[in-house]
Structures are given as structure tokens and as C-alpha cells.
Design an enzyme around this catalytic site. Structure first.
Site, PDB file in Angstrom:
ATOM      1  N   TYR A 161      39.775  93.320  37.868  1.00 41.73           N
ATOM      2  CA  TYR A 161      40.960  93.183  37.006  1.00 41.73           C
ATOM      3  C   TYR A 161      42.127  92.562  37.775  1.00 41.73           C
ATOM      4  CZ  TYR A 161      44.756  94.761  33.915  1.00 41.73           C
ATOM      5  OH  TYR A 161      45.850  94.836  33.102  1.00 41.73           O
ATOM      6  N   LYS A 165      44.053  89.051  37.079  1.00 37.98           N
ATOM      7  CA  LYS A 165      45.481  89.027  36.774  1.00 37.98           C
ATOM      8  C   LYS A 165      46.279  88.223  37.800  1.00 37.98           C
ATOM      9  CE  LYS A 165      45.646  91.395  32.962  1.00 37.98           C
ATOM     10  NZ  LYS A 165      45.940  90.690  31.704  1.00 37.98           N
TER      11      LYS A 165
END
Length: 309
Positions: A161, A165
Site C-alpha cells: 500500500y 501511495k
């Protein structure tokens, strides 16, 4: 539709991905309240339809579009749908995503690939489709991407993640440079809110304390709705002078993140370094910059907590 204040998106058309729940839902509803026609994109047809009905109930215009935005055909169809239904596209809010947390040693290929596909590829496919439209139509546009403090600062158990990001933050700044000549802006937000992705991050006692504070002050600091006003502004004509920036947003706070920048330097004096010389000298970098040499939990320094979505 609200009449006591100026609505800033009148006559504009906005796509919001991942708009069925949480932050995306709040963003879509706010854009509708601000006068925009909204294309509500989500994997779940039921929740996207519900958001459309809520926007229409307040006097706005909206349509649902169902599909996986990491699929090129789905992303292209989003832009086609916006233009076919409302005659144009003015802004794209890339919000779709999910989490699949695990430490890197335990993470599967699918857990890595699926998170990067939806977040990073999904941002790319939708952004490319929108940028192609704006170039061909010779129209200005607004891009709002969703990064995270997990990507900017790092967070334990979120290598997939956080990597996605961090890539989104870099992607946003690069697109800002590439599309500046076409009057297209590109900015990113790093939001913090309690949603179904983050509600398990707060221990029960902290959740109860949060609920007590919200009731006492009449303001829910971690409500997803707090993210939406900045997003609506970044979709508006008013924000045309802002591009290539990353904003932290939570509660009543909007922060500006500064990109990576050099904070200390050592030189070898017009010659190549010898490896043996670096022992000790490298430490000068850390002391000069007041940075520790070992792993550091940067999320612990966050001013308002760690509910990064």
C-alpha cells in the site's frame, strides 16, 4: 442544494472513483452539492447507485459507472460516459483503492500485485484517459489524486500500500509538469479519516475517546466528510494556480507536504570516495540533519494520528 454560500462547481463535470463508500462517497456528495454533475464510479453497483440517488435528491445531476478502474476499458469508458451524459469533463478525483496489509516476508504475490494494480495502475489508467480527452478537446482540467501518509512517511505492514501511495505522489507531480501546457492541474491529497479501511486501526478505548470528543465538541475530527471541501476546491476553476502539490487533510486541518529534498552533504574533494573513508563520515550526514541512522517510525510524529487511508 445549499443556497447560503457560493457553489464553486456550477456547470462543471466531475468523475469520482471509489465513490460508493467512505471518503469517495463524501467527495462525490460534496461535488454534487457544489453544483457539479458527478459520475459516481465504484465496483459495487448498489452503493454507487445509492450515492447517485442522494445527489439527485439534493437537486444535483449524477450517473453511476460500475467497474474496476485498473482496467483500461473501464477507465476509458468513464471519460466517455461523462462526456456523453453531461457534454464535457472538468475534473477527475482518483480515490479507488483497498488495503491488504501484511509484513513483506509474509506477503503473497497477489497481495502485492492487487494493491498496486488498483491504486497505482488505477490512477494511471483514469488519468491517461482524462488527459487524452483534455488535450484533444483543448480544454483545461483538474486532477485530484489520493496518496497517503503511509506512502509519504512509511507504515509498518503496508509495503504494498505504501509503495503504491508513494508512487501516486510522484505520479501526480510528474503529470502536473507534463500537463501544465494544457492548463491541466494535478494535485494529491493524503487524507486521514475513519472509514471501513481504517476503523480497525483504533483500539476500542481510543475509538470510545474519539466518539466522546466528537459528541462534546459537536465536530467529528475523523469524519470522511472533512476531506471533501478541499477536493471540491481543487476541482474548481478557483484552484487553477495550484499544481504539483501534496496536501495532508484531516479534521479542520490542511497541511502542505514538501517533497524529498537534500538536507545534508559530505564531499570527497574532487575525487572518488574510498569505501573505507565512509565509515564515520556518513554519520556526519545524520548529525548535521538531526536524523537518526536506524529505522524510524515517522507515522508516530504525525500531528493528528495515524488513520491514513
Amino acid at each position: 442544494m445549499r443556497t447560503h454560500e457560493r457553489t464553486i462547481l456550477n456547470g462543471r463535470v466531475v468523475i469520482v472513483t471509489g465513490a460508493g463508500r467512505g471518503i469517495g462517497r463524501a467527495e462525490a456528495l460534496e461535488c454534487g452539492r457544489q453544483g457539479a454533475a458527478v459520475v459516481v464510479s465504484d465496483l459495487d453497483e448498489a452503493v454507487s447507485t445509492e450515492v447517485v440517488e442522494l445527489i439527485r435528491a439534493e437537486g444535483g445531476r449524477a450517473v453511476a459507472s460500475v467497474g474496476d478502474v485498473s482496467d483500461t476499458m473501464v477507465a476509458d469508458a468513464l471519460v466517455t460516459r461523462a462526456v456523453a451524459e453531461f457534454g464535457q469533463l472538468d475534473a477527475l478525483v482518483n480515490n479507488a483503492g483497498f488495503v491488504s496489509d501484511r509484513t513483506v516476508a509474509k506477503m503473497s504475490d497477489d497481495e502485492w500485485d492487487s494493491v498496486l494494480r488498483v491504486h497505482l495502475r488505477g490512477h494511471f489508467t483514469c488519468t491517461r484517459a482524462a488527459c487524452r480527452y483534455w488535450k484533444e478537446a483543448e480544454r483545461s482540467g483538474r486532477l485530484v489524486h489520493t496518496t497517503s501518509a503511509s506512502g509519504i512517511l512509511g507504515n509498518f505492514g503496508q509495503s504494498n500500500y505504501g509503495t503504491a501511495k508513494a508512487g501516486i505522489a510522484a505520479f501526480s507531480t510528474i503529470v502536473a509538469m507534463e500537463m501544465a501546457r494544457y492548463q491541466v492541474t494535478s494535485n494529491a491529497i493524503a487524507p486521514s479519516a475513519i472509514t471501513r479501511l481504517t476503523e480497525d486501526l483504533l483500539p476500542d478505548e481510543e475509538m470510545r475517546e474519539h466518539e466522546r470528543a466528537a459528541e462534546e465538541h459537536g465536530f467529528d475530527f475523523f469524519a470522511p466528510e472533512n476531506i471533501a471541501p478541499l477536493v471540491a476546491y481543487l476541482c474548481s476553476a478557483d484552484s487553477g494556480h495550484i499544481s504539483g502539490k501534496v496536501f495532508g487533510v484531516q479534521g479542520d486541518s490542511i497541511e502542505l507536504y514538501q517533497p524529498f529534498t537534500s538536507v545534508a552533504e559530505i564531499t570527497a574533494g574532487n575525487r572518488r570516495w574510498r569505501p573505507s573513508e565512509l565509515d564515520g563520515r556518513i554519520d556526519d550526514l545524520f548529525s548535521d540533519a538531526c536524523v537518526q541512522a536506524g529505522p524510524e517510525n515517522m507515522m508516530a510524529r504525525m500531528r493528528y494520528g495515524i488513520l491514513s487511508t
